[in-house]
Motif scaffolding. Structure first.
Motif, PDB file in Angstrom:
ATOM      1  N   MET A   1       0.841  -1.202   0.000  1.00 60.07           N
ATOM      2  CA  MET A   1       0.000   0.000   0.000  1.00 60.07           C
ATOM      3  C   MET A   1       0.873   1.247   0.000  1.00 60.07           C
ATOM      4  O   MET A   1       1.804   1.372   0.787  1.00 60.07           O
ATOM      5  CB  MET A   1      -0.897   0.015   1.246  1.00 60.07           C
ATOM      6  N   VAL A   2       0.596   2.158  -0.914  1.00 56.30           N
ATOM      7  CA  VAL A   2       1.367   3.395  -1.026  1.00 56.30           C
ATOM      8  C   VAL A   2       0.824   4.429  -0.046  1.00 56.30           C
ATOM      9  O   VAL A   2      -0.382   4.626   0.069  1.00 56.30           O
ATOM     10  CB  VAL A   2       1.296   3.965  -2.456  1.00 56.30           C
ATOM     11  N   ARG A   3       1.733   5.083   0.645  1.00 60.98           N
ATOM     12  CA  ARG A   3       1.350   6.179   1.532  1.00 60.98           C
ATOM     13  C   ARG A   3       2.311   7.334   1.318  1.00 60.98           C
ATOM     14  O   ARG A   3       3.440   7.149   0.879  1.00 60.98           O
ATOM     15  CB  ARG A   3       1.419   5.731   2.997  1.00 60.98           C
ATOM     16  N   GLY A   4       1.866   8.534   1.667  1.00 59.96           N
ATOM     17  CA  GLY A   4       2.755   9.681   1.613  1.00 59.96           C
ATOM     18  C   GLY A   4       2.506  10.548   0.401  1.00 59.96           C
ATOM     19  O   GLY A   4       1.455  10.504  -0.224  1.00 59.96           O
ATOM     20  N   VAL A 177      10.507   1.390   0.624  1.00 60.26           N
ATOM     21  CA  VAL A 177       9.742   0.146   0.669  1.00 60.26           C
ATOM     22  C   VAL A 177      10.239  -0.709   1.836  1.00 60.26           C
ATOM     23  O   VAL A 177      11.437  -0.964   1.958  1.00 60.26           O
ATOM     24  CB  VAL A 177       9.900  -0.658  -0.638  1.00 60.26           C
ATOM     25  N   ASP A 178       9.295  -1.156   2.677  1.00 64.94           N
ATOM     26  CA  ASP A 178       9.641  -2.014   3.807  1.00 64.94           C
ATOM     27  C   ASP A 178       8.478  -2.954   4.078  1.00 64.94           C
ATOM     28  O   ASP A 178       7.321  -2.594   3.835  1.00 64.94           O
ATOM     29  CB  ASP A 178       9.936  -1.169   5.058  1.00 64.94           C
ATOM     30  N   ASP A 179       8.794  -4.144   4.578  1.00 59.77           N
ATOM     31  CA  ASP A 179       7.722  -5.087   4.902  1.00 59.77           C
ATOM     32  C   ASP A 179       7.205  -4.925   6.324  1.00 59.77           C
ATOM     33  O   ASP A 179       6.172  -5.487   6.671  1.00 59.77           O
ATOM     34  CB  ASP A 179       8.173  -6.536   4.674  1.00 59.77           C
ATOM     35  N   HIS A 180       7.918  -4.169   7.160  1.00 63.16           N
ATOM     36  CA  HIS A 180       7.478  -3.935   8.539  1.00 63.16           C
ATOM     37  C   HIS A 180       6.848  -2.543   8.640  1.00 63.16           C
ATOM     38  O   HIS A 180       7.524  -1.530   8.442  1.00 63.16           O
ATOM     39  CB  HIS A 180       8.658  -4.051   9.507  1.00 63.16           C
ATOM     40  N   GLU A 181       5.578  -2.509   8.958  1.00 65.98           N
ATOM     41  CA  GLU A 181       4.841  -1.246   8.963  1.00 65.98           C
ATOM     42  C   GLU A 181       5.447  -0.237   9.933  1.00 65.98           C
ATOM     43  O   GLU A 181       5.411   0.973   9.681  1.00 65.98           O
ATOM     44  CB  GLU A 181       3.375  -1.505   9.288  1.00 65.98           C
ATOM     45  N   VAL A 182       6.010  -0.713  11.034  1.00 67.35           N
ATOM     46  CA  VAL A 182       6.574   0.190  12.037  1.00 67.35           C
ATOM     47  C   VAL A 182       7.716   1.025  11.468  1.00 67.35           C
ATOM     48  O   VAL A 182       8.017   2.117  11.982  1.00 67.35           O
ATOM     49  CB  VAL A 182       7.054  -0.605  13.277  1.00 67.35           C
ATOM     50  N   ASN A 183       8.337   0.559  10.390  1.00 69.58           N
ATOM     51  CA  ASN A 183       9.471   1.289   9.811  1.00 69.58           C
ATOM     52  C   ASN A 183       9.060   2.363   8.815  1.00 69.58           C
ATOM     53  O   ASN A 183       9.913   3.110   8.334  1.00 69.58           O
ATOM     54  CB  ASN A 183      10.414   0.301   9.112  1.00 69.58           C
ATOM     55  N   LEU A 184       7.773   2.460   8.509  1.00 71.12           N
ATOM     56  CA  LEU A 184       7.332   3.407   7.483  1.00 71.12           C
ATOM     57  C   LEU A 184       7.076   4.828   7.993  1.00 71.12           C
ATOM     58  O   LEU A 184       7.432   5.788   7.302  1.00 71.12           O
ATOM     59  CB  LEU A 184       6.076   2.866   6.796  1.00 71.12           C
ATOM     60  N   LEU A 190       9.323  12.466   7.007  1.00 73.68           N
ATOM     61  CA  LEU A 190      10.337  13.261   6.315  1.00 73.68           C
ATOM     62  C   LEU A 190       9.881  13.698   4.926  1.00 73.68           C
ATOM     63  O   LEU A 190      10.561  14.485   4.280  1.00 73.68           O
ATOM     64  CB  LEU A 190      11.631  12.448   6.190  1.00 73.68           C
ATOM     65  N   GLY A 191       8.745  13.173   4.477  1.00 71.82           N
ATOM     66  CA  GLY A 191       8.229  13.517   3.163  1.00 71.82           C
ATOM     67  C   GLY A 191       8.459  12.466   2.108  1.00 71.82           C
ATOM     68  O   GLY A 191       8.173  12.686   0.925  1.00 71.82           O
ATOM     69  N   ILE A 192       8.981  11.297   2.510  1.00 65.16           N
ATOM     70  CA  ILE A 192       9.234  10.199   1.580  1.00 65.16           C
ATOM     71  C   ILE A 192       7.924   9.447   1.335  1.00 65.16           C
ATOM     72  O   ILE A 192       7.184   9.157   2.275  1.00 65.16           O
ATOM     73  CB  ILE A 192      10.293   9.235   2.154  1.00 65.16           C
ATOM     74  N   THR A 193       7.640   9.115   0.086  1.00 66.72           N
ATOM     75  CA  THR A 193       6.517   8.231  -0.224  1.00 66.72           C
ATOM     76  C   THR A 193       6.881   6.829   0.237  1.00 66.72           C
ATOM     77  O   THR A 193       7.991   6.358  -0.007  1.00 66.72           O
ATOM     78  CB  THR A 193       6.222   8.231  -1.731  1.00 66.72           C
ATOM     79  N   THR A 194       5.951   6.145   0.907  1.00 67.61           N
ATOM     80  CA  THR A 194       6.249   4.822   1.442  1.00 67.61           C
ATOM     81  C   THR A 194       5.350   3.762   0.826  1.00 67.61           C
ATOM     82  O   THR A 194       4.196   4.020   0.488  1.00 67.61           O
ATOM     83  CB  THR A 194       6.105   4.788   2.973  1.00 67.61           C
ATOM     84  N   VAL A 195       5.908   2.568   0.689  1.00 68.07           N
ATOM     85  CA  VAL A 195       5.169   1.407   0.202  1.00 68.07           C
ATOM     86  C   VAL A 195       5.343   0.283   1.213  1.00 68.07           C
ATOM     87  O   VAL A 195       6.470  -0.115   1.522  1.00 68.07           O
ATOM     88  CB  VAL A 195       5.671   0.944  -1.180  1.00 68.07           C
ATOM     89  N   HIS A 196       4.221  -0.215   1.724  1.00 67.33           N
ATOM     90  CA  HIS A 196       4.254  -1.337   2.659  1.00 67.33           C
ATOM     91  C   HIS A 196       4.200  -2.628   1.847  1.00 67.33           C
ATOM     92  O   HIS A 196       3.189  -2.937   1.233  1.00 67.33           O
ATOM     93  CB  HIS A 196       3.073  -1.253   3.626  1.00 67.33           C
ATOM     94  N   ALA A 197       5.302  -3.362   1.841  1.00 70.07           N
ATOM     95  CA  ALA A 197       5.422  -4.552   1.001  1.00 70.07           C
ATOM     96  C   ALA A 197       4.915  -5.781   1.754  1.00 70.07           C
ATOM     97  O   ALA A 197       5.673  -6.460   2.449  1.00 70.07           O
ATOM     98  CB  ALA A 197       6.868  -4.749   0.576  1.00 70.07           C
ATOM     99  N   THR A 198       3.628  -6.073   1.607  1.00 66.88           N
ATOM    100  CA  THR A 198       3.047  -7.273   2.199  1.00 66.88           C
ATOM    101  C   THR A 198       2.881  -8.387   1.172  1.00 66.88           C
ATOM    102  O   THR A 198       2.675  -9.543   1.530  1.00 66.88           O
ATOM    103  CB  THR A 198       1.682  -6.956   2.826  1.00 66.88           C
ATOM    104  N   ASP A 199       2.973  -8.056  -0.109  1.00 70.97           N
ATOM    105  CA  ASP A 199       2.837  -9.006  -1.208  1.00 70.97           C
ATOM    106  C   ASP A 199       3.752  -8.531  -2.334  1.00 70.97           C
ATOM    107  O   ASP A 199       3.663  -7.363  -2.750  1.00 70.97           O
ATOM    108  CB  ASP A 199       1.382  -9.076  -1.670  1.00 70.97           C
TER     109      ASP A 199
END
Length: 219
Positions: A1-4, A177-184, A190-199
């Motif tokens: 899921m993309v956030r940011g 991109v990280d698979d651990h949500e806590v790291n996003l 900081l303004g970085i777009t984040t992607v939660h890699a669950t799949d």
């Protein structure tokens, strides 16, 4: 899921990738099978690293370079069971974790398109087993930010700022991109777009849209 924030409109982007669970498949089932092969309960690896107080302490110390992998091998083998051989313990447990082939193909496509690439990884040791070289991804990256070498680990905001400094692009031009949500959240703040890699397939599709590239698997 993309956030940011949106990163549309920039010619060059920064792609910042976690390692385990992003550039590799999830290690959970491999670790369960390895435990069985060692005469342990299937969940012994995760229980020792995540739930045992001394196991957590040893792993946290390994991540930030307070101890090396060889010392971690000795201490963790003793927690797993007196019959567990400490020699290259980390390497034996991780050797069969497969690379995430589509994500690596996406990374190569981003490289070919001229985007900047950074590895931002909480380390699990470099010697005697180097997981990055084992999977063959080290040389893909312009920038390496590995917690063991930096003395700090995600989700410490300082390690994300260091990644931005080394990649040489503003946060608004980067995706993490990280698979651990806590790291996003620290990246997003900081303004970085984040992607939660669950799949893997879903994450690759999101990154293809963000970066304007196509991951092509080679035989």
């Amino acid at each position: 899921m993309v956030r940011g924030n949106s990163i549309d409109g920039y010619e060059q982007l920064g792609l910042i990738l976690d390692f385990a669970g992003v550039l590799t498949a999830s290690p959970i089932e491999v670790h369960r099978a390895w435990c069985v092969s060692e005469g342990l309960e299937p969940g012994a690896w995760r229980a020792t690293l995540n739930d045992h107080p001394e196991g957590r302490r040893l792993y946290a110390a390994l991540e930030i370079g307070e101890i090396g992998q060889a010392e971690w091998n000795e201490g963790t083998a003793a927690l797993l069971g007196e019959h567990v051989d400490p020699v290259n313990l980390m390497g034996r447990a991780w050797a069969e974790v497969p690379p995430a082939r589509r994500m690596i193909a996406l990374t190569r496509a981003a490289q070919a398109a001229g985007h900047r690439l950074a590895l931002l990884s909480n380390s699990f040791g470099l010697d005697p087993f180097n997981p990055y070289e084992h999977v063959g991804i080290w040389d893909l990256f312009d920038v390496h930010v590995v917690s063991e070498l930096e003395g700090m680990a995600k989700p410490d905001p300082a390690i994300y700022r260091l990644a931005l400094e080394r990649i040489g692009l503003p946060a608004e031009q980067c995706v993490f991109v990280d698979d651990h949500e806590v790291n996003l959240p620290p990246a997003a703040e900081l303004g970085i777009t984040t992607v939660h890699a669950t799949d893997e397939d879903r994450a690759v599709a999101e990154l293809e849209a963000l970066l304007g590239v196509t991951a092509v698997l080679t035989v």
